[in-house]
Design a protein around this motif. Structure first.
Motif, PDB file in Angstrom:
ATOM      1  N   LYS A   1      25.363   5.460   5.059  1.00 61.50           N
ATOM      2  CA  LYS A   1      24.802   6.707   4.549  1.00 61.50           C
ATOM      3  C   LYS A   1      23.373   6.898   5.037  1.00 61.50           C
ATOM      4  CE  LYS A   1      28.794   7.114   2.871  1.00 61.50           C
ATOM      5  NZ  LYS A   1      29.388   6.663   1.637  1.00 61.50           N
TER       6      LYS A   1
ATOM      7  N   ASP B   1      28.190  -0.623  -6.754  1.00 62.19           N
ATOM      8  CA  ASP B   1      28.292  -0.021  -5.424  1.00 62.19           C
ATOM      9  C   ASP B   1      27.037   0.819  -5.232  1.00 62.19           C
ATOM     10  OD1 ASP B   1      28.794   1.686  -3.291  1.00 62.19           O
ATOM     11  OD2 ASP B   1      30.853   2.125  -3.899  1.00 62.19           O
TER      12      ASP B   1
ATOM     13  N   THR C   1      25.150  -0.074   1.862  1.00 61.50           N
ATOM     14  CA  THR C   1      25.856   0.123   3.131  1.00 61.50           C
ATOM     15  C   THR C   1      24.928   0.733   4.181  1.00 61.50           C
ATOM     16  OG1 THR C   1      27.698   1.275   4.191  1.00 61.50           O
ATOM     17  CG2 THR C   1      26.692   2.394   2.340  1.00 61.50           C
TER      18      THR C   1
HETATM   19  C1  LIG Z   1      30.633   5.956   1.588  1.00 61.76           C
HETATM   20  C2  LIG Z   1      30.754   5.146   0.354  1.00 61.76           C
HETATM   21  C3  LIG Z   1      31.164   3.812   0.402  1.00 61.76           C
HETATM   22  C4  LIG Z   1      31.745   3.146   1.609  1.00 61.76           C
HETATM   23  O1  LIG Z   1      30.951   2.996   2.604  1.00 61.76           O
HETATM   24  P1  LIG Z   1      31.345   2.098   3.863  1.00 61.76           P
HETATM   25  O2  LIG Z   1      30.226   1.135   3.902  1.00 61.76           O
HETATM   26  O3  LIG Z   1      31.361   3.065   4.987  1.00 61.76           O
HETATM   27  O4  LIG Z   1      32.665   1.439   3.648  1.00 61.76           O
HETATM   28  C5  LIG Z   1      31.191   3.087  -0.774  1.00 61.76           C
HETATM   29  N1  LIG Z   1      30.860   3.652  -1.922  1.00 61.76           N
HETATM   30  C6  LIG Z   1      30.471   4.929  -2.029  1.00 61.76           C
HETATM   31  C7  LIG Z   1      30.122   5.458  -3.362  1.00 61.76           C
HETATM   32  C8  LIG Z   1      30.423   5.716  -0.896  1.00 61.76           C
HETATM   33  O5  LIG Z   1      30.092   7.004  -1.002  1.00 61.76           O
END
Ligand SMILES: *Cc1c(COP(=O)(O)O)cnc(C)c1O
Length: 222
Positions: free
Chosen positions: A157, A124, A154
């Protein structure tokens, strides 16, 4: 989604044919859960991992194995020790939320090297763009050269688009194939696709976002 995938590929390097998009990376993780986890399966995450992994595992009826960390940091040896023949997925947020800690790329590679090929390693990479340390890498290379690694950044952020819901993943072809079977056909709408393409070109916003983070990081650390 073709234009969006091409824009992501152009910016980040991977082959557009191996990119998946979702309503946030949360939806991508949910699809991974639907495709790979069920009753009798095990998934591994760390004690203070991003919370959604355990929720997804529970929804799928899988056993959620939470491994202790060392100094709030993922412990590669502890994760590897927890692997059993039932393990299907290992989740690692790198850097992790809420701990703010990360594993250097050598440790991520060691984790991957210690996993059986049938275990999917999900990296992730929600915060990958914020890391400036030179011992870090997001895992694009691991995902491109192995059959069991998914790397998921993603738009929530760095680009500040959390409310719009747009995440993506770089995955091996057979993983894309499995996820396509559980994906809802219209999971990322046209408006979001266009905004995603525009965001990738908005270098000024990216710089502003990074500068804001540097400033707040120093304040929060103090
Ligand atoms: C915010 C976050 C996500 C999820 O982000 P989305 O794309 O908005 O679903 C996934 N992993 C971590 C570590 C995050 O902080």
């Amino acid at each position: 989604t073709g234009e969006l995938k091409a824009a992501i590929a152009k910016k980040h390097g991977p082959d557009a044919g191996r990119i998946l998009v979702g309503a946030g990376s949360d939806e991508i993780f949910l699809m991974i859960g639907r495709a790979y986890l069920g009753p009798g399966d095990e998934m591994i995450c760390t004690r203070h991992a991003f919370a959604i992994y355990a929720v997804i595992g529970q929804q799928q009826g899988a056993s959620v194995v939470e491994v202790e960390e060392k100094n709030f940091t993922a412990d590669v040896d502890a994760i590897l020790k927890a692997v059993t023949p039932r393990t299907k997925v290992v989740w690692l947020a790198n850097p992790n939320n809420p701990t703010g800690t990360y594993l250097p790329y050598d440790d991520v590679k060691r984790l991957h090297a210690g996993l059986p090929e049938g275990v999917l390693l999900v990296l992730d990479a929600a915060y990958c763009e914020f890391v400036r340390r030179n011992d870090y890498a997001s895992g694009v290379e691991l995902a491109s050269s192995n059959s069991n690694v998914v790397m998921a950044p993603t738009f929530s952020k760095l680009y500040g688009l959390a409310g719009l819901r747009l995440g993506w993943a770089y995955a091996p072809a057979h993983v894309i194939d499995a996820i396509e079977r559980v994906r809802m056909p219209f999971n990322v709408n046209l408006v979001v696709q266009s905004v995603g393409v525009a965001a990738l070109e908005d270098e000024a916003f990216v710089q502003e976002s990074l500068a804001h983070n540097d400033k707040e990081l120093a304040r929060l650390t103090a």
